[in-house]
Design an enzyme around this catalytic site. Structure first.
Site, PDB file in Angstrom:
ATOM      1  N   THR A 292       0.822  -1.215   0.000  1.00 16.76           N
ATOM      2  CA  THR A 292       0.000   0.000   0.000  1.00 16.76           C
ATOM      3  C   THR A 292       0.856   1.265   0.000  1.00 16.76           C
ATOM      4  O   THR A 292       0.360   2.335  -0.343  1.00 16.76           O
ATOM      5  CB  THR A 292      -0.924   0.028   1.230  1.00 16.76           C
ATOM      6  OG1 THR A 292      -0.143  -0.096   2.426  1.00 16.76           O
ATOM      7  CG2 THR A 292      -1.926  -1.110   1.166  1.00 16.76           C
ATOM      8  N   CYS A 293       2.121   1.162   0.399  1.00 14.76           N
ATOM      9  CA  CYS A 293       3.026   2.312   0.328  1.00 14.76           C
ATOM     10  C   CYS A 293       3.779   2.275  -0.999  1.00 14.76           C
ATOM     11  O   CYS A 293       3.946   1.215  -1.610  1.00 14.76           O
ATOM     12  CB  CYS A 293       4.031   2.281   1.482  1.00 14.76           C
ATOM     13  SG  CYS A 293       3.268   2.511   3.102  1.00 14.76           S
ATOM     14  N   THR A 294       4.241   3.434  -1.420  1.00 17.46           N
ATOM     15  CA  THR A 294       5.029   3.502  -2.652  1.00 17.46           C
ATOM     16  C   THR A 294       6.447   3.049  -2.342  1.00 17.46           C
ATOM     17  O   THR A 294       7.254   3.803  -1.798  1.00 17.46           O
ATOM     18  CB  THR A 294       5.043   4.941  -3.207  1.00 17.46           C
ATOM     19  OG1 THR A 294       3.698   5.366  -3.406  1.00 17.46           O
ATOM     20  CG2 THR A 294       5.790   5.001  -4.521  1.00 17.46           C
TER      21      THR A 294
END
Length: 649
Positions: free
Chosen positions: A520-522
């Site tokens: 979900t994080c880049t």
């Protein structure tokens, strides 16, 4: 001035304000560039200016103030400090001296007396540091004889001021600007005085008429005439061989009712004037130390910081047009309004690159706040922003204005409606407001940059931008890869380039469901974003150099002054490679197909609401459901054939 003594002259003092140097800088950067050709300037003075001559950039105006005398001049601006320091100033003096002498001999001065005022400025403009080195030359002949004062008296004692003043006013009001500095006062056979232009001097000499050479005399010290008087005496001596001359030094000004300051002088040359090549010319202005040498003015301490910022920020761009890209259209770049959807790592990078290209209108859209993980990767945020939990879009816009005060930048803290993220009853009003704001922003901007974190957040901006035929640049990141692409234009018709979704056979859905933290994080190698944002902006700038803009086709050749215009650029850091890919628009695309665009044009918000809340609606509308069904049939047939073959074997 004393009877029996040689006449001495007061030098001119140049008066150059910051406007002159600002105009020179702009002209040098935008038009002249590397050309070292002489530039036209002019100076102006009057009887009230006390020996100062104001230097003005450009040609002398024909409709100047009748109180002013205009001197035409030349500006020689060196390209490098070495050219300025090592210049042959003796040669410069001789060349302008030849011009002055020829003007006297061939009769130009008789028709245009202000040729005797011609001057020169030799300069070097250090535009980057706002320092200007210059040396003014008001040329006169060194070989001029000593003019001995034979008689000296106030003008009012010999000439009736009333009639003469009215004639002077009429002459200065009607004469061309180049006739005002010098003219004649002639005594007729009826003992009446009349004003006449300088060209009548030959008639006066031929007829042995009594006359005065009139000079508008701007002096600081009443004891000495101004520098131009030296040249009018040289003119009379060279052209007409006059050794005894009556001078009328007109010092009162056109608004005066008396001649109380004006003086009549009778002078006589003490020797012949021998003019031989090379001519000896004097007239270089002294610097602030009182010695012959250039002056230096530093404007960095006096100019408005906003003006300094404006000129300095565009200097490097303007210098591109000197040699490298003379046809570069900077105005088209600078006047573009850019909308950045996403103010994260990609948004910050794109904004800084747009700023360096001279774009002055950037708008951010983002719905999140600055978190503690952001500042190390996102160049527009600081630790203080994290502590205050500032909205990203507004914070990024403010930071751009802090970097460049003349920037027009705003931020909108709105959410982009997304497929796969249903809108519940309580949130319809808020979502509709966000949608309307987004639609209005896209319609009022020239270029859209899609820089959001998820695929589904890129869908609606793609639909609206395609319907409005906007220039859209899409950039996305993987762990060690990145993509930059431009979306096609409706003007390309059957050759329209594809959009971000044209390779998909499924409409975008919620990509955040059932994902772990690292999904979900880049999570990406740090250099990917910097490379991707730089190439995204370079693609945007290159498109603006093509006459068709974002409707330009893809060709494997230089299409603009900046080179090629690819459709997609994919980069890979694991092997440090680039790929240029082209793809046509897909007729069943979930974002840019004709049926989707037509439906949005008809229903607008109602289409968006239905697309978001009905999971299968978009796929059924654009035909992807049918494509998927055909794929399933094909897959079943392939399995059946494979089973049959295994039986036979």
């Amino acid at each position: 001035m004393f009877v029996g003594k040689a006449l001495q002259f007061q030098s001119f003092h140049s008066s150059i304000d910051a406007t002159f140097w600002h105009q020179l800088s702009n002209y040098k950067v935008e038009k002249q560039k590397l050309d070292a050709s002489p530039l036209t300037i002019h100076g102006k003075f009057n009887t009230y200016s006390r020996g100062n001559i104001s230097i003005v950039f450009g040609e002398a105006p024909s409709n100047s103030n009748i109180k002013d005398c205009l001197a035409e001049g030349t500006l020689l601006n060196a390209n490098t400090p070495q050219e300025f320091t090592n210049a042959d100033v003796k040669k410069i003096r001789e060349e302008i001296g030849e011009v002055l002498l020829n003007s006297i001999k061939n009769g130009v001065v008789s028709e245009r007396p202000n040729e005797l005022l011609r001057f020169l400025i030799f300069s070097y403009a250090d535009i980057k540091a706002y320092k200007y080195h210059y040396w003014c030359l008001f040329p006169s002949f060194k070989e001029t004889p000593h003019w001995i004062v034979k008689d000296l008296s106030p003008a009012e004692s010999l000439i009736p001021s009333g009639p003469i003043l009215s004639q002077i006013r009429e002459f200065l009001s009607t004469a061309d600007y180049y006739q005002r500095p010098f003219f004649l006062l002639i005594k007729s056979t009826l003992d009446e005085w009349t004003i006449a232009p300088l060209k009548e001097l030959s008639h006066c000499v031929d007829k042995s008429l009594q006359f005065y050479l009139v000079a508008e005399d701007s002096v600081q010290l009443a004891e000495y005439p101004s520098w131009p008087v030296r040249n009018i005496l040289a003119f009379a001596f060279i052209k007409f061989k006059l050794k005894v001359i009556n001078l009328f030094l007109y010092r009162d000004g056109i608004n005066s009712d008396t001649l109380s300051k004006s003086i009549l002088i009778k002078v006589e040359a003490d020797k012949d004037m021998i003019l031989e090549a090379p001519l000896s010319i004097v007239g270089w202005e002294r610097n602030g130390k009182g010695v012959l040498g250039p002056r230096v003015v530093n404007l960095s301490t006096v100019l408005d910081p906003f003006v300094l910022s404006e000129s300095a920020s565009t200097l490097n761009l303007s210098l591109m047009r000197w040699r490298l890209v003379p046809q570069l259209d900077l105005d088209r770049i600078q006047n573009s309004k850019c909308l950045l959807l996403g103010a994260g790592t990609l948004g910050c990078g794109v904004a800084r690159n747009l700023l360096s290209w001279g774009v002055r209108h950037v708008t951010f859209v983002d719905y999140s706040t600055v978190s503690y993980s952001n500042p190390v990767r996102q160049s527009l945020f600081t630790f203080e922003d994290c502590k205050r939990k500032l909205p990203k879009a507004e914070c990024a816009a403010q930071r751009l204005k802090e970097i460049y005060p003349n920037m027009f930048s705003t931020g909108y803290n709105i959410s982009i409606p997304m497929l796969g993220h249903p809108i519940y009853e309580a949130g319809i009003e808020k979502t509709m407001h966000d949608y309307e704001t987004l639609e209005n922003l896209i319609s009022t901007h020239d270029a859209i940059f899609l820089l959001t974190d998820t695929r589904e957040s890129r869908w609606l901006p793609t639909v609206i931008s395609t319907a409005m035929d906007k220039l859209l640049i899409n950039s996305a990141l993987g762990f060690d890869s990145w993509l930059v692409m431009r979306h096609g234009s409706v003007l390309q018709k059957e050759n329209r380039l594809g959009c971000y979704f044209c390779n998909d056979i499924f409409a975008p859905s919620n990509s955040l469901v059932d994902r772990t933290l690292d999904q979900t994080c880049t999570v990406t190698r740090s250099g990917c974003a910097n490379i991707a944002t730089a190439i995204a902006v370079e693609l945007f700038v290159s498109l603006l150099q093509h006459p068709n803009g974002h409707a330009a086709p893809v060709l494997n050749e230089d299409q603009t002054v900046l080179g090629e215009l690819p459709h997609q650029i994919r980069g890979f850091l694991h092997n440090f490679s680039l790929m240029k890919i082209s793809g046509m628009a897909y007729p069943q695309c979930s974002a840019c197909s004709e049926c989707i665009i037509n439906e949005w044009n008809r229903e607008k918000w109602m289409f968006v609401l239905r697309a978001i809340n009905e999971p299968d609606y978009v796929e059924e509308l654009c035909g992807l459901r049918e494509v998927q069904a055909l794929g399933e049939i094909a897959g079943t047939m392939e399995e059946w054939i494979s089973d049959k073959e295994s039986v036979i074997l």
